[in-house]
Design an enzyme around this catalytic site. Structure first.
Site, PDB file in Angstrom:
ATOM      1  N   ARG A  37       2.867  -5.388  -7.660  1.00  0.00           N
ATOM      2  CA  ARG A  37       4.087  -6.026  -7.732  1.00  0.00           C
ATOM      3  C   ARG A  37       5.075  -5.803  -7.715  1.00  0.00           C
ATOM      4  O   ARG A  37       6.397  -6.476  -7.475  1.00  0.00           O
ATOM      5  CB  ARG A  37       3.827  -6.743  -9.402  1.00  0.00           C
ATOM      6  CG  ARG A  37       2.687  -7.669  -9.564  1.00  0.00           C
ATOM      7  CD  ARG A  37       2.417  -8.765  -8.484  1.00  0.00           C
ATOM      8  NE  ARG A  37       1.056  -9.426  -8.973  1.00  0.00           N
ATOM      9  CZ  ARG A  37       0.511 -10.259  -8.498  1.00  0.00           C
ATOM     10  NH1 ARG A  37       1.603 -10.750  -6.954  1.00  0.00           N
ATOM     11  NH2 ARG A  37      -0.601 -10.526  -8.584  1.00  0.00           N
ATOM     12  N   HIS A  67      -6.348   0.331  -3.921  1.00  0.00           N
ATOM     13  CA  HIS A  67      -5.907  -0.785  -3.334  1.00  0.00           C
ATOM     14  C   HIS A  67      -4.496  -1.132  -2.796  1.00  0.00           C
ATOM     15  O   HIS A  67      -4.037  -0.220  -4.049  1.00  0.00           O
ATOM     16  CB  HIS A  67      -6.271  -1.926  -4.623  1.00  0.00           C
ATOM     17  CG  HIS A  67      -5.885  -3.431  -3.156  1.00  0.00           C
ATOM     18  ND1 HIS A  67      -4.915  -4.206  -2.760  1.00  0.00           N
ATOM     19  CD2 HIS A  67      -6.509  -4.328  -3.920  1.00  0.00           C
ATOM     20  CE1 HIS A  67      -5.204  -5.225  -2.515  1.00  0.00           C
ATOM     21  NE2 HIS A  67      -6.195  -4.865  -2.792  1.00  0.00           N
ATOM     22  N   TYR A  70       0.964  -5.641  -4.099  1.00  0.00           N
ATOM     23  CA  TYR A  70       0.442  -7.576  -3.371  1.00  0.00           C
ATOM     24  C   TYR A  70       1.350  -6.885  -2.661  1.00  0.00           C
ATOM     25  O   TYR A  70       1.800  -8.196  -1.686  1.00  0.00           O
ATOM     26  CB  TYR A  70       0.356  -8.020  -4.356  1.00  0.00           C
ATOM     27  CG  TYR A  70      -0.967  -8.196  -4.602  1.00  0.00           C
ATOM     28  CD1 TYR A  70      -2.133  -7.957  -4.638  1.00  0.00           C
ATOM     29  CD2 TYR A  70      -0.964  -8.059  -6.219  1.00  0.00           C
ATOM     30  CE1 TYR A  70      -3.481  -7.983  -4.996  1.00  0.00           C
ATOM     31  CE2 TYR A  70      -2.676  -8.267  -6.756  1.00  0.00           C
ATOM     32  CZ  TYR A  70      -3.250  -8.298  -6.180  1.00  0.00           C
ATOM     33  OH  TYR A  70      -5.003  -7.924  -6.770  1.00  0.00           O
ATOM     34  N   HIS A 107      -4.439  -6.050   2.023  1.00  0.00           N
ATOM     35  CA  HIS A 107      -3.451  -7.355   2.459  1.00  0.00           C
ATOM     36  C   HIS A 107      -3.027  -7.230   3.749  1.00  0.00           C
ATOM     37  O   HIS A 107      -1.935  -6.591   4.007  1.00  0.00           O
ATOM     38  CB  HIS A 107      -3.128  -8.301   1.715  1.00  0.00           C
ATOM     39  CG  HIS A 107      -3.664  -8.479   0.430  1.00  0.00           C
ATOM     40  ND1 HIS A 107      -3.891  -9.077  -0.644  1.00  0.00           N
ATOM     41  CD2 HIS A 107      -5.552  -8.183   0.458  1.00  0.00           C
ATOM     42  CE1 HIS A 107      -4.062  -8.720  -1.841  1.00  0.00           C
ATOM     43  NE2 HIS A 107      -5.357  -8.252  -1.427  1.00  0.00           N
ATOM     44  N   GLU A 142      -8.214  -5.599   5.038  1.00  0.00           N
ATOM     45  CA  GLU A 142      -9.028  -7.125   3.469  1.00  0.00           C
ATOM     46  C   GLU A 142      -8.760  -8.546   4.420  1.00  0.00           C
ATOM     47  O   GLU A 142      -7.818  -9.265   5.471  1.00  0.00           O
ATOM     48  CB  GLU A 142      -8.803  -7.449   2.300  1.00  0.00           C
ATOM     49  CG  GLU A 142      -9.143  -7.851   1.689  1.00  0.00           C
ATOM     50  CD  GLU A 142      -8.830  -8.298  -0.117  1.00  0.00           C
ATOM     51  OE1 GLU A 142      -9.079  -8.819  -0.681  1.00  0.00           O
ATOM     52  OE2 GLU A 142      -8.471  -7.237   0.557  1.00  0.00           O
ATOM     53  N   ASP A 176     -13.986  -9.839   1.430  1.00  0.00           N
ATOM     54  CA  ASP A 176     -13.795 -10.406   0.494  1.00  0.00           C
ATOM     55  C   ASP A 176     -14.678 -11.644   0.511  1.00  0.00           C
ATOM     56  O   ASP A 176     -14.356 -12.777   1.229  1.00  0.00           O
ATOM     57  CB  ASP A 176     -12.865 -10.509   0.473  1.00  0.00           C
ATOM     58  CG  ASP A 176     -12.498 -11.205  -1.850  1.00  0.00           C
ATOM     59  OD1 ASP A 176     -12.870 -11.903  -1.894  1.00  0.00           O
ATOM     60  OD2 ASP A 176     -11.151 -10.197  -2.445  1.00  0.00           O
ATOM     61  N   HIS A 179     -12.537 -14.853  -0.535  1.00  0.00           N
ATOM     62  CA  HIS A 179     -11.533 -15.578   0.828  1.00  0.00           C
ATOM     63  C   HIS A 179     -12.469 -15.827   1.842  1.00  0.00           C
ATOM     64  O   HIS A 179     -12.079 -16.506   2.424  1.00  0.00           O
ATOM     65  CB  HIS A 179     -11.116 -13.767   1.201  1.00  0.00           C
ATOM     66  CG  HIS A 179     -10.085 -13.470   0.316  1.00  0.00           C
ATOM     67  ND1 HIS A 179      -9.412 -12.139   0.210  1.00  0.00           N
ATOM     68  CD2 HIS A 179      -9.374 -13.659  -1.078  1.00  0.00           C
ATOM     69  CE1 HIS A 179      -8.581 -11.792  -0.901  1.00  0.00           C
ATOM     70  NE2 HIS A 179      -8.641 -12.983  -1.265  1.00  0.00           N
ATOM     71  N   HIS A 211     -15.127  -6.824  -1.310  1.00  0.00           N
ATOM     72  CA  HIS A 211     -14.877  -6.959  -2.735  1.00  0.00           C
ATOM     73  C   HIS A 211     -15.792  -8.680  -3.549  1.00  0.00           C
ATOM     74  O   HIS A 211     -15.624  -9.550  -2.714  1.00  0.00           O
ATOM     75  CB  HIS A 211     -13.149  -7.748  -2.504  1.00  0.00           C
ATOM     76  CG  HIS A 211     -11.765  -6.701  -2.451  1.00  0.00           C
ATOM     77  ND1 HIS A 211     -10.953  -6.614  -2.283  1.00  0.00           N
ATOM     78  CD2 HIS A 211     -12.410  -5.018  -2.855  1.00  0.00           C
ATOM     79  CE1 HIS A 211     -10.245  -5.824  -2.104  1.00  0.00           C
ATOM     80  NE2 HIS A 211     -11.526  -5.320  -2.599  1.00  0.00           N
ATOM     81  N   HIS A 226     -10.430 -16.811  -7.782  1.00  0.00           N
ATOM     82  CA  HIS A 226     -11.363 -16.043  -7.994  1.00  0.00           C
ATOM     83  C   HIS A 226     -11.806 -16.487  -9.227  1.00  0.00           C
ATOM     84  O   HIS A 226     -10.893 -16.921 -10.352  1.00  0.00           O
ATOM     85  CB  HIS A 226     -10.834 -14.516  -7.731  1.00  0.00           C
ATOM     86  CG  HIS A 226     -10.897 -13.411  -7.082  1.00  0.00           C
ATOM     87  ND1 HIS A 226     -10.229 -12.234  -6.540  1.00  0.00           N
ATOM     88  CD2 HIS A 226      -9.892 -14.350  -5.376  1.00  0.00           C
ATOM     89  CE1 HIS A 226     -10.241 -11.825  -5.983  1.00  0.00           C
ATOM     90  NE2 HIS A 226      -9.725 -13.110  -4.862  1.00  0.00           N
ATOM     91  N   GLU A 256     -13.317  -8.455  -9.165  1.00  0.00           N
ATOM     92  CA  GLU A 256     -11.511  -8.198  -8.786  1.00  0.00           C
ATOM     93  C   GLU A 256     -11.844  -9.900  -9.101  1.00  0.00           C
ATOM     94  O   GLU A 256     -11.091 -10.891  -9.096  1.00  0.00           O
ATOM     95  CB  GLU A 256     -11.097  -8.522  -7.636  1.00  0.00           C
ATOM     96  CG  GLU A 256     -11.043  -7.512  -6.577  1.00  0.00           C
ATOM     97  CD  GLU A 256      -9.819  -7.790  -5.333  1.00  0.00           C
ATOM     98  OE1 GLU A 256      -9.447  -6.533  -5.363  1.00  0.00           O
ATOM     99  OE2 GLU A 256     -10.215  -8.961  -4.845  1.00  0.00           O
TER     100      GLU A 256
END
Length: 276
Positions: A37, A67, A70, A107, A142, A176, A179, A211, A226, A256
């Site tokens: 974050r 990863h 975000y 992402h 992703e 994912d 997603h 994912h 999720h 995840e």
């Protein structure tokens, strides 16, 4: 045997992550390269990284799927955000060479009403700036749920990015399940059809990791929420088909789901049972 793991905290170091993964029956794992974050990155201990490499080899682990944070948005409408994305990814790819030959997932970002075409151009521009011919890490775009102004909710958008990348041999895709389901791809009733479409648009050889997550929402909801395996709209029967599918079963699967370590251990056992 199914190569499967989950996201782990890197706060205690690389080797600690490997041992934690092994303790819950995992044979891969994911970790954030820096604060998910924020922007801070913990200094890497080369000895710790070397110990993890040795541990993974002895225990027969598959490829790891790191990863990006975000907050990384290479197609933001703000220059300082695009600059952070460029600097953070460039730094992360240098750091990933302490664990050579693995994956770095990110992402694609949100174009913030600039338009998908503009977003695609900016994402490709970032990759052209940070990828190096000598790197051993494959960068994975992703698949996204398509909420708001996200780029990557359609396979065509990911293909358009890859087509613009000069060193595209260093680029792949992480699919994912939550997603793509939320984006409107019917992996529950037509997994073969979705994978055929992926192959026709992107190329199945680009698919490098999964994912694996259930979804709290019906297909096409564009929500990205999720759920634990078998307790959402995708369901156990569909996950059985996913982990057994010949085009998927040899890829690394990363959980995840909203879980603790004991829950991840149970999901790993469940999915291995479904894989047969």
């Amino acid at each position: 045997m199914l190569t499967i793991g989950c996201h782990l905290s890197s706060s205690k170091g690389f080797l600690a992550m490997g041992k934690t993964a092994h303790s819950i029956g995992a044979t891969t794992f994911a970790f954030f390269t820096r604060n998910p974050r924020g922007g801070a990155a913990k200094a890497i201990d080369p000895e710790d990284a070397a110990e993890l490499r040795a541990f993974l080899q002895v225990e027969g682990f598959g490829k790891l799927v790191a990863h990006a944070p975000y907050t990384l948005n290479p197609c933001s409408d703000k220059e300082h955000a695009r600059r952070f994305a460029r600097e953070a990814m460039a730094d992360d790819l240098v750091r990933m060479e302490f664990l050579p030959g693995n994956y770095y997932n990110f992402h694609p970002g949100s174009h913030v009403k600039q338009g998908a075409d503009a977003g695609i151009e900016m994402i490709a521009c970032l990759l052209n700036e940070v990828l190096a011919p000598e790197q051993s890490t494959t960068v994975l775009l992703e698949t996204m749920a398509g909420k708001g102004t996200e780029v990557g909710g359609r396979f065509e958008e990911l293909a358009a990015i890859i087509e613009r990348v000069e060193l595209s041999d260093h680029v792949g895709v992480c699919l994912d399940t939550c997603h793509v389901h939320d984006a409107g791809y019917d992996i529950v009733h037509d997994l073969d059809g979705v994978l055929e479409e992926f192959d026709g648009v992107i190329g199945i050889e680009r698919l490098r990791a999964i994912h694996i997550n259930d979804s709290k929402n019906p297909c096409g909801a564009h929500k990205d929420r999720h759920e634990t395996i078998g307790n959402g709209f995708i369901g156990l029967e569909a996950f059985g088909r996913i982990v057994r599918h010949p085009q998927l079963r040899n890829l690394p699967f990363i959980l995840e789901t909203p879980n603790e370590l004991s829950g991840y251990a149970a999901e790993i056992e469940l999915l291995r049972g479904l894989a047969g």
